[in-house]
Design an enzyme around this catalytic site. Structure first.
Site, PDB file in Angstrom:
ATOM      1  N   LYS A 193       0.834  -1.212   0.000  1.00 42.43           N
ATOM      2  CA  LYS A 193       0.000   0.000   0.000  1.00 42.43           C
ATOM      3  C   LYS A 193       0.865   1.256   0.000  1.00 42.43           C
ATOM      4  O   LYS A 193       0.648   2.179  -0.790  1.00 42.43           O
ATOM      5  CB  LYS A 193      -0.899  -0.011   1.231  1.00 42.43           C
ATOM      6  N   ASN A 194       1.859   1.317   0.894  1.00 43.81           N
ATOM      7  CA  ASN A 194       2.644   2.547   1.042  1.00 43.81           C
ATOM      8  C   ASN A 194       3.496   2.839  -0.190  1.00 43.81           C
ATOM      9  O   ASN A 194       3.772   4.000  -0.502  1.00 43.81           O
ATOM     10  CB  ASN A 194       3.518   2.473   2.291  1.00 43.81           C
TER      11      ASN A 194
ATOM     12  N   ARG B 106      -4.969  10.607   2.885  1.00 42.43           N
ATOM     13  CA  ARG B 106      -3.687  11.213   3.227  1.00 42.43           C
ATOM     14  C   ARG B 106      -2.673  11.091   2.083  1.00 42.43           C
ATOM     15  O   ARG B 106      -1.875  11.992   1.843  1.00 42.43           O
ATOM     16  CB  ARG B 106      -3.117  10.588   4.497  1.00 42.43           C
TER      17      ARG B 106
ATOM     18  N   ASP C  21      -5.722   7.978   8.861  1.00 42.75           N
ATOM     19  CA  ASP C  21      -5.872   7.405  10.195  1.00 42.75           C
ATOM     20  C   ASP C  21      -5.900   8.467  11.279  1.00 42.75           C
ATOM     21  O   ASP C  21      -5.176   9.463  11.209  1.00 42.75           O
ATOM     22  CB  ASP C  21      -4.709   6.448  10.499  1.00 42.75           C
TER      23      ASP C  21
ATOM     24  N   ASP D  12       4.175   0.873  11.708  1.00 43.19           N
ATOM     25  CA  ASP D  12       2.928   0.238  11.282  1.00 43.19           C
ATOM     26  C   ASP D  12       2.758  -1.173  11.831  1.00 43.19           C
ATOM     27  O   ASP D  12       1.655  -1.720  11.782  1.00 43.19           O
ATOM     28  CB  ASP D  12       2.852   0.197   9.752  1.00 43.19           C
TER      29      ASP D  12
ATOM     30  N   MET E 227       6.354   7.643  17.307  1.00 41.19           N
ATOM     31  CA  MET E 227       5.987   8.587  16.242  1.00 41.19           C
ATOM     32  C   MET E 227       4.590   9.174  16.371  1.00 41.19           C
ATOM     33  O   MET E 227       4.362  10.323  16.003  1.00 41.19           O
ATOM     34  CB  MET E 227       6.144   7.903  14.880  1.00 41.19           C
TER      35      MET E 227
END
Length: 436
Positions: A22-23, A97, A121, A321, A343
């Site tokens: 996905k990223n 995002r 998110d 993640d 983070m």
């Protein structure tokens, strides 16, 4: 609002193949705006966030041709930049995002890029300063409309290369700056750049299109600007977050699972972090085999006997993640673990749902939680819960699959944002999960 009903406590068995990352997909798809030529992307995950971005590209005028499952050809030879100033775009761009990464390519090629404050998110503040400071360093003018929460950058005379030190190693920030810099005049150096495999993949793709980027894989990128980029064909890596999710699932359900085609060389420290929790992983070619953990798994303490601490860090450190997955897996380990989420200040707030299921977790503050493992002597209890974000959602799903009884997870659209047909794929290895 969709719901999963899950009958827990069932052993699973079989092979599962991770989806495309996905990223990486969100970066790669934005890069198609950098050329008027055709770009073919393979192994695209069929998930909500990625499909939203593809729709956004289509609304911008990008031609989209589906070649089959997970393969699409894009051509950005007639981009409607005026769409960026419409109300429809303000609504559409604000729901995702990843849409922030269209700004760099649009700025580089068309001299302007706009974006509403992106969504995503609800895991805490996610600043955009790194992106826009990078664009300003390249010569763009920045403006922000506080009433509409609308960002804009413009460079009517084009961008010029610059030396910059990023204030944080932001993955999306680095991607955006790199995509802007490849068409800038002259040389750009980006120090404290992110170096995740997904960013490396973006740089390799851009180089195949004619860009001149060196230092790929390090935190110092050197970019020699070129006049234009050509088309290319690119294949997206398997999703390392999904791979980590399947490792956690296998351990929690004492299941024998083989994860196929994982691209071991791009997993970094992920396998070793799970091994620290006592989980057995075997490398078989490019697959990961996880045997059934009949006797559970025991946490390895530090050398001096101190409690194991697992924390996130920029690559090659452990990805944030997967901390939610690790936290859930630790609930049934033999031993204790301190989870330190550095983070994001809201990412651990889903632990109250695990505590309701019987997990022993002490939330020290928004960033730290101590997990006291059950060693499978006390099974988690089924419950009704709601998915707050993608990673917490999959963590709660893993907990439900290991729990005794029937659990209900609401707001599963959050899970669908990052995981492709997850209920179908879990049923294929024996899970009792129904989408309501």
């Amino acid at each position: 609002m969709g719901t999963f009903k899950i009958e827990g406590g069932i052993r699973l068995k079989g092979d599962i193949t991770p989806q495309g990352a996905k990223n990486e997909a969100l970066q790669i798809l934005c890069a198609v705006l950098l050329t008027a030529e055709k770009v073919t992307i393979n192994n695209i995950p069929d998930i909500i966030d990625v499909n939203k971005l593809i729709t956004l590209l289509g609304n911008l005028g990008v031609k989209i041709q589906k070649n089959g499952q997970s393969s699409i050809t894009f051509q950005s030879d007639d981009v409607n930049v005026g769409y960026l100033e419409t109300e429809a775009f303000k609504k559409e761009g604000g729901s995702l995002r990843g849409s922030i990464m269209i700004v760099g390519p649009l700025l580089a090629r068309f001299g302007k890029g706009y974006i509403p404050k992106p969504g995503g998110d609800k895991i805490g503040r996610r600043r955009l300063d790194t992106h826009f400071e990078g664009f300003i360093n390249l010569g763009a003018k920045f403006r922000y409309n506080k009433e509409d929460h609308f960002y804009g950058v413009e460079a009517t005379d084009g961008l010029t290369g610059s030396d910059m030190l990023l204030d944080e190693a932001s993955v999306t920030g680095t991607a955006n700056i790199v995509m802007a810099a490849v068409l800038a005049k002259g040389r750009t150096t980006v120090y404290n750049a992110a170096c995740e495999p997904y960013l490396q993949q973006l740089c390799k793709m851009l180089n195949s299109m004619g860009a001149k980027i060196s230092g790929v894989g390090s935190n110092l990128l050197i970019i020699e600007g070129v006049e234009k980029l050509e088309g290319c064909t690119h294949k997206i890596l398997p999703d390392m977050i999904e791979i980590g999710s399947w490792i956690g699932l296998a351990a929690m359900t004492k299941s024998e699972i083989t994860i196929k085609n994982v691209s071991w060389e791009n997993l970094g420290v992920i396998p070793n972090v799970f091994r620290k929790l006592g989980i057995t992983l075997e490398r078989k070619g490019d697959d990961i085999f996880i045997p059934a953990h009949e006797n559970g798994y025991e946490v390895k303490t530090d050398i001096d006997g101190s409690i194991l601490t697992i924390s996130d860090a920029p690559w090659p450190g452990f990805t944030p993640d997967l901390l939610s997955i690790v936290l859930v897996v630790a609930t049934q380990a033999k031993g204790d673990v301190l989870i330190h989420q550095k983070m994001f200040e809201s990412r651990l707030f889903f632990v109250d749902k695990l505590i309701d299921m019987g997990a022993k977790i002490i939330l020290c503050d928004p960033h730290r939680a101590v997990v006291i493992g059950h060693d499978f002597k006390s099974q988690l209890k089924a419950t009704i819960m709601s998915s707050p974000d993608i990673r917490a959602g999959i963590s709660l799903l893993i907990a439900a699959l290991s729990a005794k009884g029937t659990s209900t997870i609401q707001n599963i659209e959050q899970i669908d944002r990052g995981y492709e047909r997850i209920d179908e794929r879990l049923r294929a290895i024996g899970a009792n999960i129904v989408r309501v």
